[in-house]
Write a protein that holds these residues in place. Structure first.
Motif: not given
Length: 351
Positions: A119-121, A91-92, A40-51
């Motif tokens: 904090w994502r915003c 993005s968010v 989940q941590a990897f997917l979270d980082a991959a999705v948000f940072n790609f966007l």
């Protein structure tokens, strides 16, 4: 102006590497600090940072469009504020929907996802500002480089123009005097007049041809000088004596065209013109420590010639040497024992 991150493959690799490192840090933080599963941590980082990274690429075009020089501060601020809102929402918001869809049923992660939206915003705003600042720095850097390049091109063009002007400064008095001599010889010695016309024509043609070239072999330069001296010999006869000492080591050495002609002309002018006695003009050339060393020397009558010899010809040659090699120590003048000597050094390695 090409995109700073996608315009060249090397820059694109750098951009991807930076975002991979950010994603790794993101994964570690979510995995360790928020105790989410590694996947989940990897997917979270991959999705948000790609966007964040993909959407950030488009901000370049807005920075190019908005210009403080012809747009109002209010207009620019309004556009950046609107762009920041769109960037964060896109993005968010997209990341939130994607991860919600992927992790359906994982209540622990979905709760973390909801709680972490503020904090994502904030991260989105930080990335937005980082993109805008980076793009402005890149544009500023490119503008400085373009300005330096244009200045260098302008400087080069000015130097070329100055060199062309200096090369074309063939003394018109020499031509007038030669024509007058030809006129006189047509009656007294028609054969010598014909020879002088041929020499003058060849000399002028070579002068024009060599004016288009930046460097020539010393052999070609000496050939032109010999043509010039042949003309002067016809004019002055036994009053002008020539001494040539050209070392074989100089063969193939390079020299700016028509560089020696003003110096030889000065030697003839200040030696023969102003003396009743026979005058010797000596030209020596040798290669010393990767420098083509040429000396031009003439004897003179000290009772007749006492004024300074810092004339146009010497200044012309000194300036051409400086413009060509960037050095002001390649021409030296020496007066000793009723002899005037000019030493010219032509760097061969620099060429």
């Amino acid at each position: 102006m090409i995109h700073p991150f996608t315009g060249k493959i090397k820059q694109l690799y750098f951009y991807i590497t930076v975002w991979v490192l950010i994603s790794i840090a993101h994964t570690v933080i979510v995995f360790i600090l928020y105790q989410q599963a590694l996947l989940q941590a990897f997917l979270d980082a991959a999705v948000f940072n790609f966007l964040f990274s993909f959407t950030g690429l488009s901000l370049w075009y807005m920075v190019r469009y908005l210009n403080f020089a012809n747009q109002t501060f209010y207009f620019i601020c309004t556009n950046y504020l609107g762009a920041a809102v769109v960037y964060v929402l896109l993005s968010v918001g997209s990341g939130y929907l994607i991860l919600n869809a992927i992790n359906t049923g994982n209540s622990e992660y979905l709760e973390f996802l909801d709680d972490s939206l503020p904090w994502r915003c904030i991260s989105g705003i930080f990335y937005f500002l980082a993109f805008i600042l980076s793009y402005y720095l890149i544009m500023f850097s490119r503008t400085i480089k373009e300005k330096q390049l244009k200045e260098a091109e302008l400087k080069s063009a000015i130097q070329e123009t100055e060199l062309s002007m200096l090369k074309s400064q063939l003394n018109p008095h020499f031509i007038f005097n030669s024509l007058n001599s030809i006129n006189a010889l047509t009656i007294l010695d028609p054969k010598a007049a014909g020879e002088m016309i041929v020499n003058l024509s060849t000399f002028l043609r070579k002068s024009l041809d060599q004016g288009k070239i930046s460097l020539i072999n010393i052999e070609e330069e000496l050939e032109t000088i010999n043509l010039y001296l042949d003309i002067e010999k016809i004019r002055f006869g036994e009053k002008l004596r020539i001494g040539l000492d050209i070392n074989d080591s100089v063969i193939g050495s390079l020299i700016p065209p028509m560089l020696l002609q003003p110096l030889v002309e000065n030697a003839v002018k200040h030696g023969v013109y102003e003396s009743l006695e026979s005058i010797v003009v000596s030209i020596n050339a040798q290669l010393i420590n990767d420098f083509l060393h040429i000396s031009i020397e003439n004897s003179f009558d000290p009772e007749i010639k006492k004024e300074s010899r810092k004339g146009i010809g010497l200044r012309n040659v000194a300036q051409r040497l400086f413009l060509t090699f960037g050095r002001s120590d390649l021409l030296k003048v020496k007066i000793e024992h009723h002899k005037f000597r000019v030493d010219v050094l032509i760097p061969q390695k620099q060429i």
